[in-house]
Design a protein around this motif. Structure first.
Motif, PDB file in Angstrom:
ATOM      1  N   PRO A 104       0.812  -1.232   0.000  1.00 35.92           N
ATOM      2  CA  PRO A 104       0.000   0.000   0.000  1.00 35.92           C
ATOM      3  C   PRO A 104       0.840   1.274   0.000  1.00 35.92           C
ATOM      4  O   PRO A 104       0.452   2.264  -0.617  1.00 35.92           O
ATOM      5  CB  PRO A 104      -0.823  -0.116   1.283  1.00 35.92           C
ATOM      6  CG  PRO A 104      -0.945  -1.584   1.500  1.00 35.92           C
ATOM      7  CD  PRO A 104       0.372  -2.149   1.058  1.00 35.92           C
ATOM      8  N   LEU A 105       1.990   1.252   0.670  1.00 38.41           N
ATOM      9  CA  LEU A 105       2.870   2.425   0.635  1.00 38.41           C
ATOM     10  C   LEU A 105       3.398   2.673  -0.772  1.00 38.41           C
ATOM     11  O   LEU A 105       3.482   3.823  -1.226  1.00 38.41           O
ATOM     12  CB  LEU A 105       4.039   2.264   1.615  1.00 38.41           C
ATOM     13  CG  LEU A 105       3.727   2.542   3.084  1.00 38.41           C
ATOM     14  CD1 LEU A 105       4.932   2.219   3.955  1.00 38.41           C
ATOM     15  CD2 LEU A 105       3.290   3.981   3.280  1.00 38.41           C
ATOM     16  N   GLN A 113      -3.123   8.043  -3.957  1.00 37.85           N
ATOM     17  CA  GLN A 113      -4.496   7.672  -3.650  1.00 37.85           C
ATOM     18  C   GLN A 113      -4.490   6.671  -2.511  1.00 37.85           C
ATOM     19  O   GLN A 113      -3.506   5.981  -2.286  1.00 37.85           O
ATOM     20  CB  GLN A 113      -5.170   7.042  -4.860  1.00 37.85           C
ATOM     21  CG  GLN A 113      -5.324   7.966  -6.040  1.00 37.85           C
ATOM     22  CD  GLN A 113      -5.929   7.250  -7.223  1.00 37.85           C
ATOM     23  OE1 GLN A 113      -6.326   6.097  -7.116  1.00 37.85           O
ATOM     24  NE2 GLN A 113      -6.005   7.930  -8.348  1.00 37.85           N
ATOM     25  N   ASN A 114      -5.625   6.568  -1.840  1.00 33.30           N
ATOM     26  CA  ASN A 114      -5.772   5.616  -0.748  1.00 33.30           C
ATOM     27  C   ASN A 114      -5.749   4.197  -1.316  1.00 33.30           C
ATOM     28  O   ASN A 114      -6.604   3.843  -2.126  1.00 33.30           O
ATOM     29  CB  ASN A 114      -7.081   5.876  -0.008  1.00 33.30           C
ATOM     30  CG  ASN A 114      -7.244   4.998   1.200  1.00 33.30           C
ATOM     31  OD1 ASN A 114      -6.391   4.187   1.534  1.00 33.30           O
ATOM     32  ND2 ASN A 114      -8.370   5.153   1.867  1.00 33.30           N
ATOM     33  N   PRO A 115      -4.807   3.342  -0.899  1.00 32.69           N
ATOM     34  CA  PRO A 115      -4.714   1.992  -1.465  1.00 32.69           C
ATOM     35  C   PRO A 115      -5.711   1.013  -0.862  1.00 32.69           C
ATOM     36  O   PRO A 115      -6.016  -0.017  -1.455  1.00 32.69           O
ATOM     37  CB  PRO A 115      -3.295   1.565  -1.128  1.00 32.69           C
ATOM     38  CG  PRO A 115      -2.960   2.335   0.105  1.00 32.69           C
ATOM     39  CD  PRO A 115      -3.697   3.640  -0.015  1.00 32.69           C
ATOM     40  N   VAL A 121     -12.259  -3.760  -1.807  1.00 33.72           N
ATOM     41  CA  VAL A 121     -13.312  -3.949  -2.791  1.00 33.72           C
ATOM     42  C   VAL A 121     -12.856  -4.858  -3.921  1.00 33.72           C
ATOM     43  O   VAL A 121     -13.637  -5.609  -4.474  1.00 33.72           O
ATOM     44  CB  VAL A 121     -13.775  -2.575  -3.345  1.00 33.72           C
ATOM     45  CG1 VAL A 121     -14.814  -2.736  -4.430  1.00 33.72           C
ATOM     46  CG2 VAL A 121     -14.312  -1.722  -2.214  1.00 33.72           C
ATOM     47  N   GLY A 122     -11.573  -4.805  -4.271  1.00 30.69           N
ATOM     48  CA  GLY A 122     -11.066  -5.643  -5.352  1.00 30.69           C
ATOM     49  C   GLY A 122     -10.883  -4.896  -6.649  1.00 30.69           C
ATOM     50  O   GLY A 122     -10.422  -5.447  -7.615  1.00 30.69           O
ATOM     51  N   HIS A 123     -11.243  -3.628  -6.676  1.00 32.05           N
ATOM     52  CA  HIS A 123     -10.985  -2.823  -7.858  1.00 32.05           C
ATOM     53  C   HIS A 123     -10.859  -1.364  -7.452  1.00 32.05           C
ATOM     54  O   HIS A 123     -11.206  -0.977  -6.354  1.00 32.05           O
ATOM     55  CB  HIS A 123     -12.074  -3.015  -8.910  1.00 32.05           C
ATOM     56  CG  HIS A 123     -13.429  -2.561  -8.463  1.00 32.05           C
ATOM     57  ND1 HIS A 123     -14.244  -3.332  -7.672  1.00 32.05           N
ATOM     58  CD2 HIS A 123     -14.090  -1.407  -8.688  1.00 32.05           C
ATOM     59  CE1 HIS A 123     -15.361  -2.676  -7.438  1.00 32.05           C
ATOM     60  NE2 HIS A 123     -15.297  -1.516  -8.028  1.00 32.05           N
ATOM     61  N   SER A 124     -10.340  -0.591  -8.373  1.00 23.36           N
ATOM     62  CA  SER A 124     -10.064   0.807  -8.091  1.00 23.36           C
ATOM     63  C   SER A 124     -10.753   1.673  -9.129  1.00 23.36           C
ATOM     64  O   SER A 124     -11.204   1.194 -10.156  1.00 23.36           O
ATOM     65  CB  SER A 124      -8.546   1.013  -8.148  1.00 23.36           C
ATOM     66  OG  SER A 124      -8.213   2.367  -8.197  1.00 23.36           O
ATOM     67  N   GLY A 128      -5.762   0.682 -14.120  1.00 19.72           N
ATOM     68  CA  GLY A 128      -4.378   0.493 -14.536  1.00 19.72           C
ATOM     69  C   GLY A 128      -3.400   0.613 -13.389  1.00 19.72           C
ATOM     70  O   GLY A 128      -2.269   0.151 -13.470  1.00 19.72           O
ATOM     71  N   ALA A 129      -3.831   1.238 -12.289  1.00 17.44           N
ATOM     72  CA  ALA A 129      -2.934   1.442 -11.154  1.00 17.44           C
ATOM     73  C   ALA A 129      -2.544   0.128 -10.503  1.00 17.44           C
ATOM     74  O   ALA A 129      -1.465   0.021  -9.921  1.00 17.44           O
ATOM     75  CB  ALA A 129      -3.600   2.353 -10.131  1.00 17.44           C
ATOM     76  N   LEU A 130      -3.399  -0.887 -10.610  1.00 16.13           N
ATOM     77  CA  LEU A 130      -3.066  -2.177 -10.014  1.00 16.13           C
ATOM     78  C   LEU A 130      -1.832  -2.778 -10.666  1.00 16.13           C
ATOM     79  O   LEU A 130      -1.089  -3.512 -10.028  1.00 16.13           O
ATOM     80  CB  LEU A 130      -4.248  -3.138 -10.148  1.00 16.13           C
ATOM     81  CG  LEU A 130      -4.084  -4.503  -9.497  1.00 16.13           C
ATOM     82  CD1 LEU A 130      -3.909  -4.338  -7.992  1.00 16.13           C
ATOM     83  CD2 LEU A 130      -5.252  -5.379  -9.789  1.00 16.13           C
ATOM     84  N   CYS A 131      -1.592  -2.449 -11.911  1.00 15.39           N
ATOM     85  CA  CYS A 131      -0.429  -2.979 -12.619  1.00 15.39           C
ATOM     86  C   CYS A 131       0.877  -2.527 -11.978  1.00 15.39           C
ATOM     87  O   CYS A 131       1.916  -3.145 -12.178  1.00 15.39           O
ATOM     88  CB  CYS A 131      -0.456  -2.579 -14.084  1.00 15.39           C
ATOM     89  SG  CYS A 131      -1.833  -3.305 -14.967  1.00 15.39           S
ATOM     90  N   LEU A 132       0.841  -1.425 -11.220  1.00 16.87           N
ATOM     91  CA  LEU A 132       2.042  -0.966 -10.545  1.00 16.87           C
ATOM     92  C   LEU A 132       2.437  -1.905  -9.421  1.00 16.87           C
ATOM     93  O   LEU A 132       3.608  -2.099  -9.140  1.00 16.87           O
ATOM     94  CB  LEU A 132       1.821   0.435  -9.956  1.00 16.87           C
ATOM     95  CG  LEU A 132       1.586   1.561 -10.947  1.00 16.87           C
ATOM     96  CD1 LEU A 132       1.184   2.825 -10.207  1.00 16.87           C
ATOM     97  CD2 LEU A 132       2.833   1.791 -11.766  1.00 16.87           C
TER      98      LEU A 132
END
Length: 162
Positions: A104-105, A113-115, A121-124, A128-132
């Motif tokens: 999360p950091l 953004q708040n991780p 929830v399982g999505h944002s 595309g940010a999850l790819c990071l």
């Protein structure tokens, strides 16, 4: 004799990756003429993912029997249980620290953004940010099919990107 430096023999992975990238660019540049080979590689990739999925389902059975045979050979079962308990505790603590604090950091540092809503929830809002974070959290290539499916279905990432 211990191999040192350039004495190590093996696959040239960097050359293989570079060749694959250049071949992909060349096939895309060919246009319709390269589509057949692109479809072949896509089919080959799908078949490989099916094989990896099968392996993921059957390997735990084999591991269970390997571990079971070692447990049967043990003389001091109390030592085994205490050592295993310490290992499990350390492993869970490491996963909690890594997944609950470190990742999360990294997400917050990259997106500001708040991780935590994404992990709960399982999505944002920004799929595309999850790819990071995803490449950091994959411990084995065996988890790749699950991660790709999750990214595509839960986060709406295009199949070409995932």
């Amino acid at each position: 004799q211990v191999p040192v430096g350039t004495d190590i023999r093996g696959m040239n992975i960097l050359g293989l990756v570079l060749f694959a990238l250049v071949l992909g660019v060349a096939l895309k540049k060919l246009g319709p003429e390269g589509e057949d080979l692109i479809r072949f590689f896509n089919s080959f990739n799908e078949a490989t993912m099916v094989l990896v999925t099968w392996i993921m389902w059957y390997v735990p059975i084999g591991i269970m029997f390997l571990v079971g045979s070692k447990i049967v050979e043990m003389e001091d079962i109390v030592l085994l249980v205490t050592s295993l308990g310490k290992y499990i505790f350390a492993s869970i603590l490491g996963h909690v620290i890594h997944g609950g604090i470190i990742l999360p950091l990294i997400y917050f540092a990259a997106t500001r953004q708040n991780p935590y809503p994404m992990t709960v929830v399982g999505h944002s809002e920004h799929p595309g940010a999850l790819c990071l974070i995803s490449p950091c959290s994959v411990s084995s290539s065996a988890t790749l099919p699950s991660m790709i499916k999750c990214i595509e279905e839960n986060n709406g990432v295009d199949k070409r990107i995932s």
